[in-house]
Motif scaffolding. Structure first.
Motif, PDB file in Angstrom:
ATOM      1  N   VAL A  58       0.797  -1.938   0.287  1.00  0.00           N
ATOM      2  CA  VAL A  58       0.263   0.192  -0.151  1.00  0.00           C
ATOM      3  C   VAL A  58       1.051   1.294   0.202  1.00  0.00           C
ATOM      4  O   VAL A  58       0.604   2.759  -0.667  1.00  0.00           O
ATOM      5  CB  VAL A  58      -0.823  -0.188   1.457  1.00  0.00           C
ATOM      6  N   ALA A  59       2.320   1.264   0.945  1.00  0.00           N
ATOM      7  CA  ALA A  59       3.017   2.393   0.783  1.00  0.00           C
ATOM      8  C   ALA A  59       3.720   2.716  -1.083  1.00  0.00           C
ATOM      9  O   ALA A  59       3.615   3.807  -0.324  1.00  0.00           O
ATOM     10  CB  ALA A  59       4.189   2.367   1.645  1.00  0.00           C
ATOM     11  N   ALA A  60       3.757   1.284  -1.416  1.00  0.00           N
ATOM     12  CA  ALA A  60       4.227   2.169  -2.849  1.00  0.00           C
ATOM     13  C   ALA A  60       3.647   2.216  -3.971  1.00  0.00           C
ATOM     14  O   ALA A  60       3.480   3.330  -4.376  1.00  0.00           O
ATOM     15  CB  ALA A  60       4.735   0.386  -3.338  1.00  0.00           C
ATOM     16  N   GLY A  61       1.807   1.906  -3.483  1.00  0.00           N
ATOM     17  CA  GLY A  61       0.574   2.668  -4.491  1.00  0.00           C
ATOM     18  C   GLY A  61       0.718   4.307  -4.029  1.00  0.00           C
ATOM     19  O   GLY A  61       0.593   4.744  -4.541  1.00  0.00           O
ATOM     20  N   ALA A  62       0.578   4.657  -2.619  1.00  0.00           N
ATOM     21  CA  ALA A  62       0.380   5.886  -2.611  1.00  0.00           C
ATOM     22  C   ALA A  62       1.378   7.023  -2.659  1.00  0.00           C
ATOM     23  O   ALA A  62       1.699   7.832  -3.379  1.00  0.00           O
ATOM     24  CB  ALA A  62       0.853   5.983  -1.262  1.00  0.00           C
ATOM     25  N   TYR A  63       3.144   5.546  -3.121  1.00  0.00           N
ATOM     26  CA  TYR A  63       4.562   6.621  -3.566  1.00  0.00           C
ATOM     27  C   TYR A  63       4.181   6.875  -4.985  1.00  0.00           C
ATOM     28  O   TYR A  63       4.189   7.845  -5.163  1.00  0.00           O
ATOM     29  CB  TYR A  63       5.376   6.036  -3.329  1.00  0.00           C
ATOM     30  N   ALA A  64       3.145   5.875  -5.548  1.00  0.00           N
ATOM     31  CA  ALA A  64       3.107   5.707  -7.354  1.00  0.00           C
ATOM     32  C   ALA A  64       2.195   7.142  -7.300  1.00  0.00           C
ATOM     33  O   ALA A  64       1.796   7.725  -8.617  1.00  0.00           O
ATOM     34  CB  ALA A  64       2.331   4.605  -7.657  1.00  0.00           C
ATOM     35  N   ARG A  65       1.187   7.743  -6.277  1.00  0.00           N
ATOM     36  CA  ARG A  65       0.326   8.440  -6.742  1.00  0.00           C
ATOM     37  C   ARG A  65       0.964  10.189  -6.209  1.00  0.00           C
ATOM     38  O   ARG A  65       0.293  11.004  -5.750  1.00  0.00           O
ATOM     39  CB  ARG A  65      -0.549   8.429  -5.489  1.00  0.00           C
ATOM     40  N   ARG A  66       2.202   9.671  -6.166  1.00  0.00           N
ATOM     41  CA  ARG A  66       3.177  11.004  -5.437  1.00  0.00           C
ATOM     42  C   ARG A  66       2.867  12.061  -4.103  1.00  0.00           C
ATOM     43  O   ARG A  66       2.926  13.021  -3.777  1.00  0.00           O
ATOM     44  CB  ARG A  66       3.395  12.283  -5.989  1.00  0.00           C
ATOM     45  N   ALA A  67       2.037  10.291  -3.429  1.00  0.00           N
ATOM     46  CA  ALA A  67       2.392  11.267  -1.837  1.00  0.00           C
ATOM     47  C   ALA A  67       3.159  11.136  -1.411  1.00  0.00           C
ATOM     48  O   ALA A  67       4.559  10.781  -1.675  1.00  0.00           O
ATOM     49  CB  ALA A  67       1.006  10.154  -1.322  1.00  0.00           C
ATOM     50  N   ASP A  68       3.374  11.889   0.063  1.00  0.00           N
ATOM     51  CA  ASP A  68       4.711  12.082   0.905  1.00  0.00           C
ATOM     52  C   ASP A  68       4.277  11.061   1.837  1.00  0.00           C
ATOM     53  O   ASP A  68       3.607  10.955   2.683  1.00  0.00           O
ATOM     54  CB  ASP A  68       4.358  13.134   1.858  1.00  0.00           C
ATOM     55  N   VAL A  69       4.853   9.667   1.951  1.00  0.00           N
ATOM     56  CA  VAL A  69       4.450   8.793   2.771  1.00  0.00           C
ATOM     57  C   VAL A  69       5.244   8.110   3.686  1.00  0.00           C
ATOM     58  O   VAL A  69       7.036   8.655   3.769  1.00  0.00           O
ATOM     59  CB  VAL A  69       4.482   7.663   1.851  1.00  0.00           C
ATOM     60  N   THR A  70       4.959   7.483   5.047  1.00  0.00           N
ATOM     61  CA  THR A  70       5.179   7.255   6.366  1.00  0.00           C
ATOM     62  C   THR A  70       4.332   6.206   5.915  1.00  0.00           C
ATOM     63  O   THR A  70       3.696   5.976   5.938  1.00  0.00           O
ATOM     64  CB  THR A  70       5.137   7.926   7.439  1.00  0.00           C
ATOM     65  N   ALA A  71       5.367   4.587   7.063  1.00  0.00           N
ATOM     66  CA  ALA A  71       5.076   3.574   6.497  1.00  0.00           C
ATOM     67  C   ALA A  71       5.807   2.901   8.001  1.00  0.00           C
ATOM     68  O   ALA A  71       6.735   2.761   8.480  1.00  0.00           O
ATOM     69  CB  ALA A  71       5.315   2.602   6.178  1.00  0.00           C
ATOM     70  N   VAL A  72       4.539   1.957   9.091  1.00  0.00           N
ATOM     71  CA  VAL A  72       5.860   1.836  10.435  1.00  0.00           C
ATOM     72  C   VAL A  72       4.547  -0.035  10.153  1.00  0.00           C
ATOM     73  O   VAL A  72       3.527  -0.585   9.693  1.00  0.00           O
ATOM     74  CB  VAL A  72       4.702   1.907  10.850  1.00  0.00           C
ATOM     75  N   ASP A  73       4.862  -0.771  11.184  1.00  0.00           N
ATOM     76  CA  ASP A  73       4.857  -2.256  11.232  1.00  0.00           C
ATOM     77  C   ASP A  73       6.056  -2.352  12.367  1.00  0.00           C
ATOM     78  O   ASP A  73       6.409  -1.915  12.649  1.00  0.00           O
ATOM     79  CB  ASP A  73       5.480  -3.089  10.187  1.00  0.00           C
ATOM     80  N   ALA A  74       5.069  -3.174  13.301  1.00  0.00           N
ATOM     81  CA  ALA A  74       5.122  -3.910  14.156  1.00  0.00           C
ATOM     82  C   ALA A  74       6.730  -4.791  14.148  1.00  0.00           C
ATOM     83  O   ALA A  74       7.323  -4.980  15.225  1.00  0.00           O
ATOM     84  CB  ALA A  74       4.532  -4.943  15.214  1.00  0.00           C
ATOM     85  N   GLU A  75       6.739  -5.497  12.937  1.00  0.00           N
ATOM     86  CA  GLU A  75       7.637  -6.342  12.763  1.00  0.00           C
ATOM     87  C   GLU A  75       9.272  -6.069  11.511  1.00  0.00           C
ATOM     88  O   GLU A  75       8.668  -5.466  11.311  1.00  0.00           O
ATOM     89  CB  GLU A  75       6.613  -7.806  11.782  1.00  0.00           C
TER      90      GLU A  75
END
Length: 269
Positions: free
Chosen positions: A56-73
């Motif tokens: 999903v982060a890659a999809g948002a980045y492809a839309r030229r969004a400013d992306v922050t992504a987090v995961d517990a793992e």
């Protein structure tokens, strides 16, 4: 940390690559609709919570969004950081996020709320980091489940293992109906408005060995149940899976597994 959360941490520990080779393709299906529901576009400050391998982060980045992504793992964070080099990817665990109030224009979470032991506290935290008027969009597995989702569980049961006795459960006060209204109500309870929820249905096309590979490596809760069994029982589960899979096998030999999920979205008041 609840016992449910502790079980989740064990289930995903070091398993990012195994997940990416199997179940990740299944979970990628709602990604575009999730971003649409959150109205992610150019310049949007978006948080992808529970990013997994970063789909999903890659999809948002492809839309030229400013992306922050987090995961517990941590292994997921490493994988996502490599696949979305333009994003700020870091380890963070709900219900505590290392961001200021109202930091993001949009928050998205693809099949993450079903992996937290305190979903209401998690939603409150997501509301905190969403700016007033910002959007949230989340997916979760719903009830009733798609018949393709039951295939692995049926194989486990056919081998004589009581799956329900092994799976951790949320505390009663944390449960919510896995229906359109139940999921929407969870968002409303956290203070989101203009909430809607839709049921998504799709056929996931995969191969028998791919479908087996993740659980055989201990991926997700069902994988943890499988790898905890004696070798003879694991072999029996695999045999039953092959037999039961026949009803989902297409002429080209691939599996076509019907799945359903819920997608809820809303606006921070």
């Amino acid at each position: 940390m609840t016992e449910f959360d502790a079980c989740e941490r064990r289930a995903w520990d070091g398993r990012a690559s195994a997940y990416a080779r199997g179940f990740a393709r299944l979970c990628a299906h709602p990604a575009g609709r999730l971003l649409d529901a959150a109205r992610v576009g150019p310049g949007c400050r978006v948080l992808d919570v529970g990013t997994g391998p970063g789909t999903v982060a890659a999809g948002a980045y492809a839309r030229r969004a400013d992306v922050t992504a987090v995961d517990a793992e941590p292994s997921m964070v490493e994988l996502a950081a490599g696949s979305v080099p333009g994003a700020d990817v870091r380890v963070a665990v709900l219900p505590r996020l290392p961001f200021g109030d109202g930091r993001f224009d949009a928050v998205v979470g693809n099949f993450v709320i079903n992996h937290v032991g305190r979903p209401r506290a998690a939603l409150a935290e997501l509301r905190r980091v969403t700016r007033p008027g910002g959007r949230i969009a989340l997916t979760t597995w719903g009830s009733p489940r798609g018949v393709g989702q039951e295939l692995l569980g049926r194989a486990v049961a056919a081998a004589g293992v009581d799956l329900s006795a092994h799976l951790p459960r949320l505390a009663p006060e944390e449960e919510f109906p896995r229906t359109e209204e139940g999921f929407a109500g969870l968002l409303r309870g956290a203070g989101f408005t203009d909430v809607s929820c839709a049921r998504l249905s799709w056929d996931h096309r995969t191969g028998l060995e791919e479908w087996w590979s993740g659980p055989a490596a201990g991926v997700a809760m069902i994988g943890q149940v499988i790898v905890a069994q004696p070798p003879a029982t694991v072999a029996a589960i695999r045999r039953h899976l092959g037999v039961l899979a026949a009803e989902f096998t297409a002429p080209d030999g691939s599996l076509v597994l019907p799945h359903t999920a819920l997608l809820a979205s809303g606006r921070a008041g």
